[in-house]
Design an enzyme around this catalytic site. Structure first.
Site, PDB file in Angstrom:
ATOM      1  N   GLY A 181       0.744  -1.260   0.000  1.00  6.67           N
ATOM      2  CA  GLY A 181       0.000   0.000   0.000  1.00  6.67           C
ATOM      3  C   GLY A 181       0.772   1.308   0.000  1.00  6.67           C
ATOM      4  O   GLY A 181       0.144   2.356  -0.107  1.00  6.67           O
ATOM      5  N   GLY A 183       2.859   2.501  -2.285  1.00  6.11           N
ATOM      6  CA  GLY A 183       3.324   2.910  -3.621  1.00  6.11           C
ATOM      7  C   GLY A 183       2.677   4.188  -4.121  1.00  6.11           C
ATOM      8  O   GLY A 183       1.552   4.531  -3.755  1.00  6.11           O
ATOM      9  N   CYS A 186      -0.429   3.419  -6.079  1.00  5.17           N
ATOM     10  CA  CYS A 186      -1.162   2.330  -5.456  1.00  5.17           C
ATOM     11  C   CYS A 186      -2.398   2.886  -4.759  1.00  5.17           C
ATOM     12  O   CYS A 186      -2.332   3.937  -4.133  1.00  5.17           O
ATOM     13  CB  CYS A 186      -0.227   1.696  -4.433  1.00  5.17           C
TER      14      CYS A 186
HETATM   15  P1  5GP Z   1       6.715   3.640  -5.645  1.00  9.45           P
HETATM   16  O1  5GP Z   1       8.203   3.566  -5.662  1.00  9.45           O
HETATM   17  O2  5GP Z   1       6.174   4.141  -6.961  1.00  9.45           O
HETATM   18  O3  5GP Z   1       6.176   4.402  -4.481  1.00  9.45           O
HETATM   19  O4  5GP Z   1       6.178   2.152  -5.438  1.00  9.45           O
HETATM   20  C1  5GP Z   1       6.483   1.123  -6.348  1.00  9.45           C
HETATM   21  C2  5GP Z   1       5.767  -0.134  -5.916  1.00  9.45           C
HETATM   22  O5  5GP Z   1       4.352   0.018  -5.887  1.00  9.45           O
HETATM   23  C3  5GP Z   1       5.959  -1.323  -6.834  1.00  9.45           C
HETATM   24  O6  5GP Z   1       7.221  -1.916  -6.735  1.00  9.45           O
HETATM   25  C4  5GP Z   1       4.821  -2.245  -6.388  1.00  9.45           C
HETATM   26  O7  5GP Z   1       5.149  -2.983  -5.238  1.00  9.45           O
HETATM   27  C5  5GP Z   1       3.745  -1.256  -6.012  1.00  9.45           C
HETATM   28  N1  5GP Z   1       2.712  -1.194  -7.061  1.00  9.45           N
HETATM   29  C6  5GP Z   1       2.880  -1.048  -8.385  1.00  9.45           C
HETATM   30  N2  5GP Z   1       1.708  -1.008  -9.034  1.00  9.45           N
HETATM   31  C7  5GP Z   1       0.748  -1.140  -8.104  1.00  9.45           C
HETATM   32  C8  5GP Z   1      -0.683  -1.202  -8.158  1.00  9.45           C
HETATM   33  O8  5GP Z   1      -1.327  -1.074  -9.194  1.00  9.45           O
HETATM   34  N3  5GP Z   1      -1.309  -1.394  -6.970  1.00  9.45           N
HETATM   35  C9  5GP Z   1      -0.630  -1.526  -5.799  1.00  9.45           C
HETATM   36  N4  5GP Z   1      -1.320  -1.745  -4.695  1.00  9.45           N
HETATM   37  N5  5GP Z   1       0.714  -1.442  -5.714  1.00  9.45           N
HETATM   38  C10 5GP Z   1       1.391  -1.268  -6.847  1.00  9.45           C
END
Ligand code: 5GP
Length: 345
Positions: A181, A183, A186
């Protein structure tokens, strides 16, 4: 119903307390880490930052660009075996040792992973990735992949608590991926109400994994170099970045021009956009748990990765860690109610 009363923390709840240091310059800080992985016995040496296995981040081009800094890329799972064959033909071990082959947990995924791994001995990392790592099915899948690939480094996730971390390591994972959660694209926390503040997840999972000789990846929620440092300070062995590496030339996202300005599309892997692209729409039993955003196009990823590494090196000098490995030991977090001064926006 039960309520746990101790407060869980995110990156925005803390800052590093500076410590006396003999380091004169950030150029003296070594970000390279050497790991020997628990089950595979493999050794790896590099800068433990990983581009996320999202299809507008973890591309082959990203892998080539980041490998120059010994930074890893979890290549997304939407390339075909033929695509991989081409990539392997064009690149040597200096790149291939720094990529992870991502996979889901279906029988088709298993076969595809076998086909890709058979292409080159230089591929050493497998990243088993599902949104809800609490599914019993993941544990069984990890056992199956471990049996098929005894000498490959297996990462599995995502989870956020020590008990599940231990279970995945005992099932055969060398590395557990941590984060539910946090991300940038996300929406799990709003769609489901499920989640765990990322810094506490890292601290608790790191502790559990290290107790068994395993490693963790802090995955998601980093918005700036300081957050990357906090993830390392909290005990993450690796830090995975999506949004911070999206929007670049090498991200391979769709470029869109609006009023003379260039933007790049970036979306969650379970967003409507991703499901339209890869699975013919959102299945009617589930909801999209990711969003789609347009990021200003940021050019080559080189400057960004330098900036991130420079930031982490600087953190190390503030707390007197000559090596990234020492950062956790030298970390005292202070709880705060404010972060940066936003008076100029
Ligand atoms: P960020 O670095 O952009 O904050 O987070 C990246 C991570 O978000 C990814 O490695 C993956 O674990 C998570 N993530 C990617 N796409 C999604 C999505 O559609 N839903 C959710 N719940 N998490 C995602």
């Amino acid at each position: 119903m039960r309520i746990e009363q101790d407060l869980k923390l995110g990156f925005k709840d803390v800052l590093f307390r500076p410590k006396r240091s003999t380091l004169k310059s950030r150029s003296q800080v070594d970000l390279t880490r050497n790991f020997t992985f628990k089950h595979s016995g493999r050794q790896w040496s590099g800068v433990p930052v990983i581009a996320a296995n999202m299809d507008s981040v973890g591309s082959f081009d990203m892998a080539k660009a980041l490998a120059r800094h010994k930074v890893m890329t979890a290549v997304h799972k939407h390339y075909t075996v033929e695509d991989w064959a081409g990539f392997i033909r064009d690149n040597d071990a200096s790149v291939l040792n720094n990529v992870m082959v991502s996979t889901g947990t279906s029988d088709a995924d298993f076969q595809k992973t076998k086909d890709i791994m058979a292409l080159s001995d230089d591929l050493i990392f497998i990243c088993i990735d599902i949104a809800n790592g609490y599914s019993e099915h993941l544990v069984e899948y990890v056992e199956r992949v471990r049996a098929a690939f005894p000498d490959k480094v297996i990462s599995a996730g995502n989870v956020v608590t020590g008990d599940m971390c231990e279970e995945l390591i005992l099932a055969g994972a060398d590395i557990v991926k941590v984060g539910i959660g946090p991300g940038s694209v996300c929406t799990t926390r709003v769609k489901t109400g499920v989640g765990y503040p990322q810094l506490s997840a890292i601290i608790e999972c790191g502790d559990a994994a290290h107790g068994l000789g395993g490693q963790i990846i802090g995955d998601g929620g980093c918005t700036c170099a300081g957050d990357v440092s906090k993830a390392f300070g909290g005990g993450a062995d690796f830090v995975m970045l999506g949004g911070m590496l999206a929007g670049h030339e090498e991200s391979n996202g769709e470029v869109i021009e609006q009023d003379g300005e260039m933007f790049m599309k970036f979306y969650g892997m379970s967003s409507q956009s991703a499901m339209d692209k890869h699975s013919g729409g959102v299945a009617n039993y589930r909801a999209a748990e990711g969003k789609t955003v347009l990021l200003p196009f940021r050019g080559p990823v080189e400057n960004t990765i330098q900036d991130i590494m420079g930031g982490v090196r600087s953190t190390c000098t503030y707390v007197g860690a000559a090596k990234l490995k020492e950062l956790t030991k030298r970390t005292t977090f202070i709880r705060v109610r404010e972060q940066e001064n936003n008076v100029y926006g």
